[in-house]
Design a protein around this motif. Structure first.
Motif, PDB file in Angstrom:
ATOM      1  N   VAL A  89       0.858  -1.188   0.000  1.00 33.62           N
ATOM      2  CA  VAL A  89       0.000   0.000   0.000  1.00 33.62           C
ATOM      3  C   VAL A  89       0.890   1.232   0.000  1.00 33.62           C
ATOM      4  O   VAL A  89       1.814   1.335   0.815  1.00 33.62           O
ATOM      5  N   GLU A  90       0.637   2.153  -0.903  1.00 34.17           N
ATOM      6  CA  GLU A  90       1.376   3.409  -0.948  1.00 34.17           C
ATOM      7  C   GLU A  90       0.735   4.385   0.035  1.00 34.17           C
ATOM      8  O   GLU A  90      -0.433   4.712  -0.085  1.00 34.17           O
ATOM      9  N   GLY A  91       1.521   4.842   1.014  1.00 35.47           N
ATOM     10  CA  GLY A  91       1.001   5.809   1.970  1.00 35.47           C
ATOM     11  C   GLY A  91       0.866   7.195   1.349  1.00 35.47           C
ATOM     12  O   GLY A  91       1.418   7.477   0.284  1.00 35.47           O
ATOM     13  N   LYS A  92       0.157   8.068   2.031  1.00 33.28           N
ATOM     14  CA  LYS A  92      -0.064   9.431   1.534  1.00 33.28           C
ATOM     15  C   LYS A  92       0.376  10.492   2.544  1.00 33.28           C
ATOM     16  O   LYS A  92       0.219  11.678   2.299  1.00 33.28           O
ATOM     17  N   GLY A  93       0.913  10.058   3.691  1.00 31.16           N
ATOM     18  CA  GLY A  93       1.321  10.993   4.733  1.00 31.16           C
ATOM     19  C   GLY A  93       2.797  11.343   4.644  1.00 31.16           C
ATOM     20  O   GLY A  93       3.443  11.120   3.616  1.00 31.16           O
ATOM     21  N   PRO A  94       3.365  11.879   5.745  1.00 33.34           N
ATOM     22  CA  PRO A  94       4.783  12.245   5.792  1.00 33.34           C
ATOM     23  C   PRO A  94       5.699  11.040   5.538  1.00 33.34           C
ATOM     24  O   PRO A  94       5.333   9.895   5.837  1.00 33.34           O
ATOM     25  N   THR A  95       6.873  11.310   5.006  1.00 31.06           N
ATOM     26  CA  THR A  95       7.823  10.249   4.657  1.00 31.06           C
ATOM     27  C   THR A  95       8.791   9.977   5.805  1.00 31.06           C
ATOM     28  O   THR A  95       9.268  10.907   6.464  1.00 31.06           O
ATOM     29  N   ALA A  96       9.067   8.708   6.044  1.00 28.38           N
ATOM     30  CA  ALA A  96      10.045   8.313   7.067  1.00 28.38           C
ATOM     31  C   ALA A  96      11.451   8.513   6.512  1.00 28.38           C
ATOM     32  O   ALA A  96      11.854   7.835   5.570  1.00 28.38           O
ATOM     33  N   GLU A  97      12.184   9.455   7.102  1.00 29.58           N
ATOM     34  CA  GLU A  97      13.552   9.741   6.681  1.00 29.58           C
ATOM     35  C   GLU A  97      14.528   9.311   7.762  1.00 29.58           C
ATOM     36  O   GLU A  97      14.143   9.123   8.926  1.00 29.58           O
ATOM     37  N   LYS A  98      15.767   9.169   7.402  1.00 26.19           N
ATOM     38  CA  LYS A  98      16.786   8.767   8.369  1.00 26.19           C
ATOM     39  C   LYS A  98      16.891   9.803   9.480  1.00 26.19           C
ATOM     40  O   LYS A  98      16.989  10.996   9.222  1.00 26.19           O
ATOM     41  N   GLY A  99      16.819   9.351  10.713  1.00 25.10           N
ATOM     42  CA  GLY A  99      16.871  10.245  11.858  1.00 25.10           C
ATOM     43  C   GLY A  99      15.517  10.603  12.421  1.00 25.10           C
ATOM     44  O   GLY A  99      15.420  11.092  13.558  1.00 25.10           O
ATOM     45  N   SER A 100      14.452  10.379  11.670  1.00 30.29           N
ATOM     46  CA  SER A 100      13.105  10.679  12.161  1.00 30.29           C
ATOM     47  C   SER A 100      12.615   9.548  13.071  1.00 30.29           C
ATOM     48  O   SER A 100      13.026   8.394  12.943  1.00 30.29           O
ATOM     49  N   THR A 101      11.741   9.908  14.003  1.00 30.82           N
ATOM     50  CA  THR A 101      11.160   8.927  14.922  1.00 30.82           C
ATOM     51  C   THR A 101       9.844   8.432  14.333  1.00 30.82           C
ATOM     52  O   THR A 101       9.000   9.232  13.929  1.00 30.82           O
ATOM     53  N   VAL A 102       9.690   7.134  14.291  1.00 35.13           N
ATOM     54  CA  VAL A 102       8.501   6.551  13.675  1.00 35.13           C
ATOM     55  C   VAL A 102       7.814   5.582  14.627  1.00 35.13           C
ATOM     56  O   VAL A 102       8.430   5.049  15.555  1.00 35.13           O
ATOM     57  N   GLN A 103       6.532   5.372  14.370  1.00 40.00           N
ATOM     58  CA  GLN A 103       5.768   4.332  15.042  1.00 40.00           C
ATOM     59  C   GLN A 103       5.239   3.380  13.976  1.00 40.00           C
ATOM     60  O   GLN A 103       4.659   3.826  12.978  1.00 40.00           O
ATOM     61  N   VAL A 104       5.463   2.107  14.190  1.00 42.60           N
ATOM     62  CA  VAL A 104       5.039   1.106  13.216  1.00 42.60           C
ATOM     63  C   VAL A 104       4.378  -0.071  13.916  1.00 42.60           C
ATOM     64  O   VAL A 104       4.541  -0.277  15.121  1.00 42.60           O
ATOM     65  N   HIS A 105       3.640  -0.819  13.133  1.00 46.23           N
ATOM     66  CA  HIS A 105       3.263  -2.175  13.507  1.00 46.23           C
ATOM     67  C   HIS A 105       4.086  -3.095  12.618  1.00 46.23           C
ATOM     68  O   HIS A 105       4.225  -2.845  11.410  1.00 46.23           O
ATOM     69  N   PHE A 106       4.652  -4.142  13.203  1.00 50.06           N
ATOM     70  CA  PHE A 106       5.437  -5.083  12.408  1.00 50.06           C
ATOM     71  C   PHE A 106       4.991  -6.512  12.697  1.00 50.06           C
ATOM     72  O   PHE A 106       4.573  -6.849  13.806  1.00 50.06           O
ATOM     73  N   ASP A 107       5.067  -7.342  11.664  1.00 50.73           N
ATOM     74  CA  ASP A 107       4.734  -8.759  11.775  1.00 50.73           C
ATOM     75  C   ASP A 107       5.806  -9.571  11.047  1.00 50.73           C
ATOM     76  O   ASP A 107       6.054  -9.336   9.856  1.00 50.73           O
ATOM     77  N   CYS A 108       6.431 -10.482  11.767  1.00 47.07           N
ATOM     78  CA  CYS A 108       7.426 -11.377  11.173  1.00 47.07           C
ATOM     79  C   CYS A 108       6.729 -12.705  10.857  1.00 47.07           C
ATOM     80  O   CYS A 108       6.240 -13.386  11.770  1.00 47.07           O
ATOM     81  N   VAL A 109       6.700 -13.050   9.581  1.00 43.92           N
ATOM     82  CA  VAL A 109       5.945 -14.226   9.137  1.00 43.92           C
ATOM     83  C   VAL A 109       6.899 -15.268   8.557  1.00 43.92           C
ATOM     84  O   VAL A 109       7.707 -14.967   7.670  1.00 43.92           O
ATOM     85  N   TYR A 110       6.779 -16.477   9.067  1.00 42.88           N
ATOM     86  CA  TYR A 110       7.577 -17.598   8.550  1.00 42.88           C
ATOM     87  C   TYR A 110       6.655 -18.785   8.317  1.00 42.88           C
ATOM     88  O   TYR A 110       5.902 -19.198   9.213  1.00 42.88           O
ATOM     89  N   LYS A 112       3.941 -18.999   6.711  1.00 43.12           N
ATOM     90  CA  LYS A 112       2.555 -18.568   6.889  1.00 43.12           C
ATOM     91  C   LYS A 112       2.146 -18.452   8.354  1.00 43.12           C
ATOM     92  O   LYS A 112       0.956 -18.343   8.673  1.00 43.12           O
ATOM     93  N   ILE A 113       3.117 -18.433   9.258  1.00 38.54           N
ATOM     94  CA  ILE A 113       2.842 -18.276  10.684  1.00 38.54           C
ATOM     95  C   ILE A 113       3.427 -16.957  11.157  1.00 38.54           C
ATOM     96  O   ILE A 113       4.606 -16.659  10.896  1.00 38.54           O
ATOM     97  N   THR A 114       2.620 -16.143  11.845  1.00 42.26           N
ATOM     98  CA  THR A 114       3.122 -14.894  12.421  1.00 42.26           C
ATOM     99  C   THR A 114       3.851 -15.239  13.708  1.00 42.26           C
ATOM    100  O   THR A 114       3.227 -15.532  14.741  1.00 42.26           O
ATOM    101  N   ALA A 115       5.171 -15.184  13.643  1.00 39.84           N
ATOM    102  CA  ALA A 115       5.995 -15.622  14.770  1.00 39.84           C
ATOM    103  C   ALA A 115       6.261 -14.500  15.765  1.00 39.84           C
ATOM    104  O   ALA A 115       6.308 -14.728  16.977  1.00 39.84           O
ATOM    105  N   VAL A 116       6.452 -13.293  15.266  1.00 41.37           N
ATOM    106  CA  VAL A 116       6.733 -12.129  16.116  1.00 41.37           C
ATOM    107  C   VAL A 116       5.891 -10.966  15.609  1.00 41.37           C
ATOM    108  O   VAL A 116       5.867 -10.702  14.409  1.00 41.37           O
ATOM    109  N   SER A 117       5.214 -10.261  16.524  1.00 46.19           N
ATOM    110  CA  SER A 117       4.330  -9.182  16.089  1.00 46.19           C
ATOM    111  C   SER A 117       4.169  -8.127  17.175  1.00 46.19           C
ATOM    112  O   SER A 117       4.034  -8.456  18.361  1.00 46.19           O
TER     113      SER A 117
END
Length: 222
Positions: A89-110, A112-117
């Motif tokens: 999905v292409e976002g439409k808000g501010p861009t994450a640049e090096k040095g900026s503080t971001v909040q994300v949701h992350f999911d590590c999938v192996y 077909k199993i979500t192992a870390v989220s």
């Protein structure tokens, strides 16, 4: 004499009428069509051409690629440090640049199993899990933010120390994303969980990292 001529004329007319076979144009023969079929023919001949013309081929192809469950490797792009990624999905808000503080949701999938989220963060002094966004600086040393103080939010007392551990690849892979965007990253073992592995992710294993960018705070002075 007159009666003989009249009789001959009648006979000749009869022969002509009997031997005459009308020429029929087969294409002009009316065909019985129901109202429903006629409506379908009318719609297909009027609506379909408009539909085909109104769809942009490039947009249609991009949408098709994003909707595919399995994305061919050749469709992935490469980050500056060699990670393969694909923007779901292409976002439409501010861009994450090096040095900026971001909040994300992350999911590590192996496999077909979500192992870390981040959606399964644990509250301190309790057994409840919450979807707690993970906060860090783009390009920073992985794990440094996990030493921060406790955060008291509406869901309860939370600390990054108790949060699921993200892979090192996340700290650089988020660069260039826009708020609202979703990105899939192929994480090799050296940028993931290495020789130890994590939960259902075995040691020395490549897996998928799904990122959703929620917020960007630019460094002061920018």
């Amino acid at each position: 004499m007159a009666s003989a001529a009249s009789s001959c004329l009648v006979k000749t007319s009869l022969q002509i009428s009997l031997s005459y076979k009308p020429i029929v144009n087969e294409a002009a023969i009316p065909i019985s069509v129901s109202r429903r079929s006629a409506a379908a023919i009318f719609i297909s001949s009027t609506v379909m051409p408009f539909t085909l013309i109104s769809i942009c081929p490039q947009e249609s192809l991009a949408r098709e690629r994003r909707n595919r469950k399995i994305i061919p490797l050749e469709d992935y792009k490469t980050t500056s440090d060699g990670l393969k990624y694909f923007d779901l999905v292409e976002g439409k808000g501010p861009t994450a640049e090096k040095g900026s503080t971001v909040q994300v949701h992350f999911d590590c999938v192996y496999n077909k199993i979500t192992a870390v989220s981040s959606r399964e963060s644990k509250i301190l002094a309790g057994n409840r899990t919450i979807a707690q966004p993970y906060e860090f600086k783009v390009g920073a040393t992985p794990g440094r933010e996990r030493k921060r103080d406790y955060v008291d939010n509406p869901n309860g007392l939370f600390s990054a120390q108790a949060a699921p551990k993200p892979p090192a690849a996340m700290y650089s892979a988020v660069e260039g994303m826009k708020v609202g965007g979703k990105r899939r990253v192929i994480v090799p073992p050296e940028a993931g969980y290495g020789k130890k592995g994590q939960n259902e992710i075995p040691p020395n294993t490549t897996f998928e990292l799904n990122l959703e960018l929620l917020q960007v705070t630019r460094p002061e002075g920018k």
